[in-house]
Design an enzyme around this catalytic site. Structure first.
Site, PDB file in Angstrom:
ATOM      1  N   ASN A 175       6.446 -32.171  -6.809  1.00  0.00           N
ATOM      2  CA  ASN A 175       7.528 -32.968  -7.392  1.00  0.00           C
ATOM      3  C   ASN A 175       8.029 -33.926  -6.321  1.00  0.00           C
ATOM      4  O   ASN A 175       8.769 -33.531  -5.420  1.00  0.00           O
ATOM      5  CB  ASN A 175       8.642 -32.014  -7.857  1.00  0.00           C
ATOM      6  CG  ASN A 175       9.863 -32.749  -8.375  1.00  0.00           C
ATOM      7  OD1 ASN A 175       9.854 -33.970  -8.534  1.00  0.00           O
ATOM      8  ND2 ASN A 175      10.933 -32.000  -8.631  1.00  0.00           N
ATOM      9  N   TRP A 176       7.605 -35.170  -6.417  1.00  0.00           N
ATOM     10  CA  TRP A 176       7.942 -36.144  -5.370  1.00  0.00           C
ATOM     11  C   TRP A 176       9.377 -36.637  -5.477  1.00  0.00           C
ATOM     12  O   TRP A 176       9.856 -37.358  -4.599  1.00  0.00           O
ATOM     13  CB  TRP A 176       6.962 -37.325  -5.423  1.00  0.00           C
ATOM     14  CG  TRP A 176       5.536 -36.966  -5.117  1.00  0.00           C
ATOM     15  CD1 TRP A 176       5.059 -35.733  -4.724  1.00  0.00           C
ATOM     16  CD2 TRP A 176       4.390 -37.831  -5.168  1.00  0.00           C
ATOM     17  NE1 TRP A 176       3.694 -35.782  -4.528  1.00  0.00           N
ATOM     18  CE2 TRP A 176       3.260 -37.064  -4.800  1.00  0.00           C
ATOM     19  CE3 TRP A 176       4.202 -39.171  -5.496  1.00  0.00           C
ATOM     20  CZ2 TRP A 176       1.973 -37.605  -4.741  1.00  0.00           C
ATOM     21  CZ3 TRP A 176       2.914 -39.712  -5.442  1.00  0.00           C
ATOM     22  CH2 TRP A 176       1.818 -38.934  -5.069  1.00  0.00           C
ATOM     23  N   LYS A 177      10.044 -36.299  -6.564  1.00  0.00           N
ATOM     24  CA  LYS A 177      11.445 -36.719  -6.772  1.00  0.00           C
ATOM     25  C   LYS A 177      11.578 -38.240  -6.552  1.00  0.00           C
ATOM     26  O   LYS A 177      10.618 -38.967  -6.816  1.00  0.00           O
ATOM     27  CB  LYS A 177      12.388 -35.901  -5.874  1.00  0.00           C
ATOM     28  CG  LYS A 177      12.164 -34.392  -6.075  1.00  0.00           C
ATOM     29  CD  LYS A 177      13.216 -33.526  -5.438  1.00  0.00           C
ATOM     30  CE  LYS A 177      12.869 -32.059  -5.688  1.00  0.00           C
ATOM     31  NZ  LYS A 177      13.858 -31.155  -5.125  1.00  0.00           N
ATOM     32  N   HIS A 198      14.892 -29.659 -14.711  1.00  0.00           N
ATOM     33  CA  HIS A 198      15.049 -29.476 -13.261  1.00  0.00           C
ATOM     34  C   HIS A 198      16.537 -29.369 -12.924  1.00  0.00           C
ATOM     35  O   HIS A 198      17.370 -30.052 -13.526  1.00  0.00           O
ATOM     36  CB  HIS A 198      14.405 -30.635 -12.500  1.00  0.00           C
ATOM     37  CG  HIS A 198      14.297 -30.341 -11.036  1.00  0.00           C
ATOM     38  ND1 HIS A 198      15.355 -30.480 -10.183  1.00  0.00           N
ATOM     39  CD2 HIS A 198      13.271 -29.870 -10.303  1.00  0.00           C
ATOM     40  CE1 HIS A 198      14.975 -30.100  -8.969  1.00  0.00           C
ATOM     41  NE2 HIS A 198      13.714 -29.731  -9.011  1.00  0.00           N
ATOM     42  N   GLU A 211      18.222 -30.539 -10.624  1.00  0.00           N
ATOM     43  CA  GLU A 211      18.878 -31.791 -10.219  1.00  0.00           C
ATOM     44  C   GLU A 211      19.298 -32.606 -11.433  1.00  0.00           C
ATOM     45  O   GLU A 211      20.175 -33.471 -11.333  1.00  0.00           O
ATOM     46  CB  GLU A 211      17.948 -32.581  -9.279  1.00  0.00           C
ATOM     47  CG  GLU A 211      17.906 -31.915  -7.906  1.00  0.00           C
ATOM     48  CD  GLU A 211      16.621 -32.100  -7.138  1.00  0.00           C
ATOM     49  OE1 GLU A 211      15.827 -32.992  -7.470  1.00  0.00           O
ATOM     50  OE2 GLU A 211      16.406 -31.319  -6.192  1.00  0.00           O
ATOM     51  N   GLU A 230      13.193 -21.603 -10.442  1.00  0.00           N
ATOM     52  CA  GLU A 230      13.684 -22.343  -9.284  1.00  0.00           C
ATOM     53  C   GLU A 230      15.153 -22.012  -9.048  1.00  0.00           C
ATOM     54  O   GLU A 230      16.038 -22.664  -9.629  1.00  0.00           O
ATOM     55  CB  GLU A 230      13.546 -23.854  -9.522  1.00  0.00           C
ATOM     56  CG  GLU A 230      12.121 -24.326  -9.668  1.00  0.00           C
ATOM     57  CD  GLU A 230      11.972 -25.745  -9.145  1.00  0.00           C
ATOM     58  OE1 GLU A 230      11.131 -25.952  -8.285  1.00  0.00           O
ATOM     59  OE2 GLU A 230      12.730 -26.629  -9.581  1.00  0.00           O
ATOM     60  N   GLY A 270      15.517 -27.322  -1.747  1.00  0.00           N
ATOM     61  CA  GLY A 270      15.852 -28.291  -0.709  1.00  0.00           C
ATOM     62  C   GLY A 270      16.741 -27.742   0.385  1.00  0.00           C
ATOM     63  O   GLY A 270      17.300 -28.512   1.173  1.00  0.00           O
ATOM     64  N   SER A 307      12.046 -24.524  -1.686  1.00  0.00           N
ATOM     65  CA  SER A 307      11.737 -24.404  -0.259  1.00  0.00           C
ATOM     66  C   SER A 307      10.388 -23.752   0.027  1.00  0.00           C
ATOM     67  O   SER A 307      10.242 -23.018   1.012  1.00  0.00           O
ATOM     68  CB  SER A 307      12.869 -23.676   0.475  1.00  0.00           C
ATOM     69  OG  SER A 307      14.058 -24.454   0.426  1.00  0.00           O
ATOM     70  N   GLY A 338       8.768 -29.398  -3.679  1.00  0.00           N
ATOM     71  CA  GLY A 338       9.462 -30.671  -3.497  1.00  0.00           C
ATOM     72  C   GLY A 338       9.129 -31.263  -2.134  1.00  0.00           C
ATOM     73  O   GLY A 338       8.111 -31.928  -1.954  1.00  0.00           O
ATOM     74  N   GLY A 339       9.984 -31.004  -1.162  1.00  0.00           N
ATOM     75  CA  GLY A 339       9.866 -31.624   0.160  1.00  0.00           C
ATOM     76  C   GLY A 339       8.469 -31.541   0.765  1.00  0.00           C
ATOM     77  O   GLY A 339       7.952 -32.535   1.297  1.00  0.00           O
TER      78      GLY A 339
HETATM   79  P1  PGA Z   1      11.978 -28.124  -2.541  1.00  0.00           P
HETATM   80  O1  PGA Z   1      12.160 -28.603  -4.059  1.00  0.00           O
HETATM   81  O2  PGA Z   1      10.546 -27.633  -2.399  1.00  0.00           O
HETATM   82  O3  PGA Z   1      12.224 -29.360  -1.716  1.00  0.00           O
HETATM   83  O4  PGA Z   1      12.944 -27.031  -2.297  1.00  0.00           O
HETATM   84  C1  PGA Z   1      11.605 -27.863  -5.109  1.00  0.00           C
HETATM   85  C2  PGA Z   1      11.929 -28.489  -6.429  1.00  0.00           C
HETATM   86  O5  PGA Z   1      13.023 -29.047  -6.571  1.00  0.00           O
HETATM   87  O6  PGA Z   1      11.106 -28.473  -7.354  1.00  0.00           O
END
Ligand code: PGA
Length: 253
Positions: free
Chosen positions: A9-11, A95, A97, A167, A173, A213, A234-235
């Site tokens: 997930n490149w956000k 998600h 976010e 999640e 994050g 994470s 994500g990251g």
């Molecule tokens: P993260 O994000 O790996 O940066 O914690 C995961 C996600 O939001 O899908």
């Protein structure tokens, strides 16, 4: 039996040039991770460029969100049909976010999942509790409520087209990854609820990813858990090396 899925997930990251470079690097390295299915989720404006960069590879494309409707006067939104048209086979819905940052309700997420299926795109339904909910002992209740609402419009015959990501919001994050017993407890609760919702046979085939994470350092431990069918990253998905290292951590099954 459930091939693990490693989803990046490149956000809201990457210019179009950077996104194309990353997609090419993931595609070029995909052969080093034969045990996992791979998917990347760029921002919507880069989908066409990334689709072209992935052409001919085994890396698939997804959207980060979709609207409930096919088309119409919804300024700024992207429909699941448009994602399909751009080459997406998946879309993330619910998600945290978007739930917590943008106030999306359980009901809205369920209607997005339905739209995705109608458009021929697989929804990855994200569920997970906040830190305050975990501390109040409400983790299961919250995640299962989100699961039921998220899948409220899915028919048992469609269960093969649905994926779930657990999640925990406090792990996204933050660098604080959920402990294996916490992951196992939640994944088992989710699988059991999937059986109640969609029938045991259908539920058995649904992949439940862990997200929050995930790094090359902790991936092997997480992906070795029998209830974990992949990761939503994500990251660590923003660089091909770390994303592919996570995919290579999938144990032989
Ligand atoms: P993260 O994000 O790996 O940066 O914690 C995961 C996600 O939001 O899908």
């Amino acid at each position: 039996m459930r091939t693990p899925l490693i989803a990046g997930n490149w956000k809201m990251n990457k210019t179009s040039g950077e996104a194309v470079d990353l997609a090419r690097a993931v595609a070029a390295g995909a052969a080093s991770a034969p045990g996992a299915d791979l998917a990347v989720f760029p921002v919507a404006v880069h989908l066409a460029a990334v689709a072209a960069a992935l052409a001919g590879s085994r890396v698939t494309l997804g959207g980060q969100d979709c609207h409930t409707d096919r088309q119409g006067a919804f300024t700024g939104s992207v429909s699941a049909w448009m994602l399909a048209d751009a080459g997406c086979t998946r879309v993330i819905v619910g998600h945290s976010e978007r739930r917590h940052g943008l106030g999306e309700s359980d009901d809205l997420v369920g209607r997005k999942a339905r739209a995705a299926l109608d458009a021929g795109v697989r929804p990855i339904l994200c569920v997970g509790e906040t830190l305050a909910e975990r501390q109040a002992g409400r983790s299961r209740e919250v995640a299962l409520r989100q699961l039921r609402a998220g899948l409220a419009h899915v028919r048992p015959a469609e269960s093969g087209r649905v994926e779930v990501a657990y999640e925990p919001v406090w792990a996204i994050g933050t660098g604080v990854v959920a402990a294996p017993p916490q992951v196992v407890e939640m994944h088992e609760a989710l699988r059991s609820a999937l059986g109640d919702l969609l029938g045991a046979a259908g539920a058995d085939g649904i992949r439940i990813l862990y997200g929050g994470s995930v790094t090359p350092q902790n991936a092997a431990t997480l992906l070795a858990l029998p209830s974990v069918d992949g990761a939503l990253v994500g990251g660590a998905s923003l660089a091909a090396d770390s994303f592919l290292a996570i995919a290579r951590a999938v144990p032989a099954r």
